[in-house]
Design a protein around this motif. Structure first.
Motif, PDB file in Angstrom:
ATOM      1  N   ASN A   2       0.948 -12.092   3.432  1.00  0.00           N
ATOM      2  CA  ASN A   2       0.902 -11.485   2.118  1.00  0.00           C
ATOM      3  C   ASN A   2       0.613  -9.996   2.219  1.00  0.00           C
ATOM      4  O   ASN A   2      -0.130  -9.540   3.080  1.00  0.00           O
ATOM      5  CB  ASN A   2      -0.170 -12.143   1.247  1.00  0.00           C
ATOM      6  CG  ASN A   2       0.261 -13.501   0.736  1.00  0.00           C
ATOM      7  OD1 ASN A   2       1.412 -13.893   0.884  1.00  0.00           O
ATOM      8  ND2 ASN A   2      -0.654 -14.213   0.130  1.00  0.00           N
ATOM      9  N   LYS A   3       1.209  -9.255   1.280  1.00  0.00           N
ATOM     10  CA  LYS A   3       0.957  -7.827   1.162  1.00  0.00           C
ATOM     11  C   LYS A   3       0.096  -7.621  -0.074  1.00  0.00           C
ATOM     12  O   LYS A   3       0.064  -8.459  -0.971  1.00  0.00           O
ATOM     13  CB  LYS A   3       2.281  -7.075   1.014  1.00  0.00           C
ATOM     14  CG  LYS A   3       3.222  -7.285   2.184  1.00  0.00           C
ATOM     15  CD  LYS A   3       4.585  -6.705   1.879  1.00  0.00           C
ATOM     16  CE  LYS A   3       5.600  -7.173   2.898  1.00  0.00           C
ATOM     17  NZ  LYS A   3       6.958  -6.868   2.512  1.00  0.00           N
ATOM     18  N   VAL A   4      -0.594  -6.499  -0.127  1.00  0.00           N
ATOM     19  CA  VAL A   4      -1.459  -6.194  -1.261  1.00  0.00           C
ATOM     20  C   VAL A   4      -1.029  -4.856  -1.854  1.00  0.00           C
ATOM     21  O   VAL A   4      -0.738  -3.902  -1.129  1.00  0.00           O
ATOM     22  CB  VAL A   4      -2.946  -6.126  -0.828  1.00  0.00           C
ATOM     23  CG1 VAL A   4      -3.830  -5.720  -1.997  1.00  0.00           C
ATOM     24  CG2 VAL A   4      -3.399  -7.454  -0.251  1.00  0.00           C
ATOM     25  N   VAL A   5      -0.987  -4.809  -3.177  1.00  0.00           N
ATOM     26  CA  VAL A   5      -0.667  -3.573  -3.883  1.00  0.00           C
ATOM     27  C   VAL A   5      -1.716  -3.389  -4.977  1.00  0.00           C
ATOM     28  O   VAL A   5      -2.229  -4.356  -5.520  1.00  0.00           O
ATOM     29  CB  VAL A   5       0.769  -3.619  -4.452  1.00  0.00           C
ATOM     30  CG1 VAL A   5       0.903  -4.658  -5.532  1.00  0.00           C
ATOM     31  CG2 VAL A   5       1.209  -2.265  -4.929  1.00  0.00           C
ATOM     32  N   ARG A   6      -2.040  -2.129  -5.264  1.00  0.00           N
ATOM     33  CA  ARG A   6      -3.002  -1.811  -6.321  1.00  0.00           C
ATOM     34  C   ARG A   6      -2.257  -1.275  -7.536  1.00  0.00           C
ATOM     35  O   ARG A   6      -1.361  -0.460  -7.405  1.00  0.00           O
ATOM     36  CB  ARG A   6      -4.015  -0.778  -5.847  1.00  0.00           C
ATOM     37  CG  ARG A   6      -4.947  -1.306  -4.771  1.00  0.00           C
ATOM     38  CD  ARG A   6      -5.988  -0.272  -4.372  1.00  0.00           C
ATOM     39  NE  ARG A   6      -6.789   0.187  -5.480  1.00  0.00           N
ATOM     40  CZ  ARG A   6      -7.870  -0.432  -5.961  1.00  0.00           C
ATOM     41  NH1 ARG A   6      -8.267  -1.558  -5.431  1.00  0.00           N
ATOM     42  NH2 ARG A   6      -8.543   0.071  -6.966  1.00  0.00           N
ATOM     43  N   CYS A   7      -2.662  -1.742  -8.705  1.00  0.00           N
ATOM     44  CA  CYS A   7      -2.096  -1.267  -9.957  1.00  0.00           C
ATOM     45  C   CYS A   7      -3.186  -1.329 -11.017  1.00  0.00           C
ATOM     46  O   CYS A   7      -3.845  -2.365 -11.171  1.00  0.00           O
ATOM     47  CB  CYS A   7      -0.899  -2.139 -10.367  1.00  0.00           C
ATOM     48  SG  CYS A   7      -0.106  -1.609 -11.891  1.00  0.00           S
ATOM     49  N   LYS A  10      -6.533  -2.749 -10.023  1.00  0.00           N
ATOM     50  CA  LYS A  10      -6.607  -4.142  -9.584  1.00  0.00           C
ATOM     51  C   LYS A  10      -5.727  -4.333  -8.363  1.00  0.00           C
ATOM     52  O   LYS A  10      -4.743  -3.628  -8.180  1.00  0.00           O
ATOM     53  CB  LYS A  10      -6.125  -5.081 -10.700  1.00  0.00           C
ATOM     54  CG  LYS A  10      -6.933  -4.999 -11.968  1.00  0.00           C
ATOM     55  CD  LYS A  10      -6.312  -5.862 -13.045  1.00  0.00           C
ATOM     56  CE  LYS A  10      -6.988  -5.577 -14.379  1.00  0.00           C
ATOM     57  NZ  LYS A  10      -6.214  -6.090 -15.489  1.00  0.00           N
ATOM     58  N   GLU A  11      -6.083  -5.312  -7.552  1.00  0.00           N
ATOM     59  CA  GLU A  11      -5.266  -5.632  -6.381  1.00  0.00           C
ATOM     60  C   GLU A  11      -4.448  -6.886  -6.648  1.00  0.00           C
ATOM     61  O   GLU A  11      -4.948  -7.847  -7.228  1.00  0.00           O
ATOM     62  CB  GLU A  11      -6.152  -5.852  -5.149  1.00  0.00           C
ATOM     63  CG  GLU A  11      -6.744  -4.584  -4.605  1.00  0.00           C
ATOM     64  CD  GLU A  11      -7.431  -4.785  -3.263  1.00  0.00           C
ATOM     65  OE1 GLU A  11      -7.555  -5.940  -2.792  1.00  0.00           O
ATOM     66  OE2 GLU A  11      -7.842  -3.767  -2.682  1.00  0.00           O
ATOM     67  N   PHE A  12      -3.185  -6.855  -6.214  1.00  0.00           N
ATOM     68  CA  PHE A  12      -2.280  -7.986  -6.368  1.00  0.00           C
ATOM     69  C   PHE A  12      -1.679  -8.310  -5.014  1.00  0.00           C
ATOM     70  O   PHE A  12      -1.263  -7.417  -4.289  1.00  0.00           O
ATOM     71  CB  PHE A  12      -1.151  -7.648  -7.357  1.00  0.00           C
ATOM     72  CG  PHE A  12      -1.617  -7.346  -8.748  1.00  0.00           C
ATOM     73  CD1 PHE A  12      -1.738  -8.357  -9.683  1.00  0.00           C
ATOM     74  CD2 PHE A  12      -1.937  -6.047  -9.126  1.00  0.00           C
ATOM     75  CE1 PHE A  12      -2.163  -8.089 -10.976  1.00  0.00           C
ATOM     76  CE2 PHE A  12      -2.359  -5.760 -10.404  1.00  0.00           C
ATOM     77  CZ  PHE A  12      -2.480  -6.793 -11.331  1.00  0.00           C
ATOM     78  N   GLU A  13      -1.632  -9.599  -4.707  1.00  0.00           N
ATOM     79  CA  GLU A  13      -0.994 -10.042  -3.465  1.00  0.00           C
ATOM     80  C   GLU A  13       0.423 -10.499  -3.772  1.00  0.00           C
ATOM     81  O   GLU A  13       0.692 -11.039  -4.840  1.00  0.00           O
ATOM     82  CB  GLU A  13      -1.769 -11.220  -2.854  1.00  0.00           C
ATOM     83  CG  GLU A  13      -3.053 -10.815  -2.194  1.00  0.00           C
ATOM     84  CD  GLU A  13      -3.666 -11.954  -1.392  1.00  0.00           C
ATOM     85  OE1 GLU A  13      -2.912 -12.760  -0.820  1.00  0.00           O
ATOM     86  OE2 GLU A  13      -4.901 -12.026  -1.360  1.00  0.00           O
ATOM     87  N   TYR A  14       1.304 -10.263  -2.810  1.00  0.00           N
ATOM     88  CA  TYR A  14       2.689 -10.698  -2.976  1.00  0.00           C
ATOM     89  C   TYR A  14       3.318 -10.895  -1.606  1.00  0.00           C
ATOM     90  O   TYR A  14       2.810 -10.425  -0.598  1.00  0.00           O
ATOM     91  CB  TYR A  14       3.494  -9.687  -3.797  1.00  0.00           C
ATOM     92  CG  TYR A  14       3.723  -8.366  -3.104  1.00  0.00           C
ATOM     93  CD1 TYR A  14       4.924  -8.100  -2.448  1.00  0.00           C
ATOM     94  CD2 TYR A  14       2.745  -7.378  -3.083  1.00  0.00           C
ATOM     95  CE1 TYR A  14       5.142  -6.895  -1.804  1.00  0.00           C
ATOM     96  CE2 TYR A  14       2.952  -6.169  -2.443  1.00  0.00           C
ATOM     97  CZ  TYR A  14       4.143  -5.939  -1.798  1.00  0.00           C
ATOM     98  OH  TYR A  14       4.360  -4.745  -1.160  1.00  0.00           O
ATOM     99  N   GLU A  47       0.488   5.368 -12.072  1.00  0.00           N
ATOM    100  CA  GLU A  47      -0.363   5.439 -10.887  1.00  0.00           C
ATOM    101  C   GLU A  47      -0.359   6.851 -10.325  1.00  0.00           C
ATOM    102  O   GLU A  47      -1.319   7.283  -9.714  1.00  0.00           O
ATOM    103  CB  GLU A  47       0.100   4.430  -9.834  1.00  0.00           C
ATOM    104  CG  GLU A  47      -0.175   2.990 -10.204  1.00  0.00           C
ATOM    105  CD  GLU A  47      -1.658   2.679 -10.356  1.00  0.00           C
ATOM    106  OE1 GLU A  47      -2.419   2.849  -9.391  1.00  0.00           O
ATOM    107  OE2 GLU A  47      -2.055   2.265 -11.454  1.00  0.00           O
TER     108      GLU A  47
END
Length: 165
Positions: A2-7, A10-14, A47
């Motif tokens: 899984n990768k993590v991105v911030r928006c 908040k952090e989201f995994e995908y 962002e």
């Protein structure tokens, strides 16, 4: 893996392609959607708080303009033209740089990067100094005044784009 991105803090995994996850609605877009059709979606990036910084992404999972159909390429140019006309009519900026970086494993997107006067005054040529401009915007423009300006621009651009459809 899984990768993590911030928006929005908040952090989201995908997994897989970030652009595809946004198109499918599995992740939030990184800004307010200004325009959307069957081929593209357009957002004002929040962002990176630069007024008029627009990101155009394909809905199909491609990483190069060479992977587009002829019709998609024509429609992309028409869309860029409409957006630039509207941004200039709204007096957001008089000049823009169109940036597209082709990277393997990245969803196709184009930046419409305004060439604001503060950028020229502080950093000189815009494209040469993108990282410095982005760092400066992140450090100095996350306040209510700038975010409200970006939000107002987004609303006006969204309304103007509805008139062109």
């Amino acid at each position: 893996m899984n990768k993590v991105v911030r928006c929005d803090g908040k952090e989201f995994e995908y997994e897989g392609c970030l652009g595809c996850e946004i198109v499918k609605g599995n992740l939030p877009s990184f800004g307010d959607v200004v325009y959307e059709d069957e081929e593209f979606f357009v957002v004002q990036d929040f962002e990176l708080p630069i007024n008029g910084f627009i990101v155009i992404s394909t809905k199909r999972c491609i990483s190069s303009i060479n992977e587009m159909t002829e019709n998609e390429r024509v429609n992309l140019i028409k869309l860029i033209n409409k957006l630039l006309i509207k941004l200039k009519e709204l007096n957001i900026c008089s000049h823009f740089n169109i940036v597209q970086q082709e990277k393997e494993g990245y969803h196709f997107h184009i930046w419409l990067m305004p060439a604001h006067n503060w950028m020229k005054e502080k950093f000189g040529k815009t494209l040469k100094n993108l990282k410095s401009i982005f760092d400066y915007a992140l450090a100095n423009f996350r306040d209510k005044e700038h975010l409200d300006e970006i939000s107002n621009t987004t609303k006006m651009l969204k309304e103007e784009m509805k008139k062109t459809v």
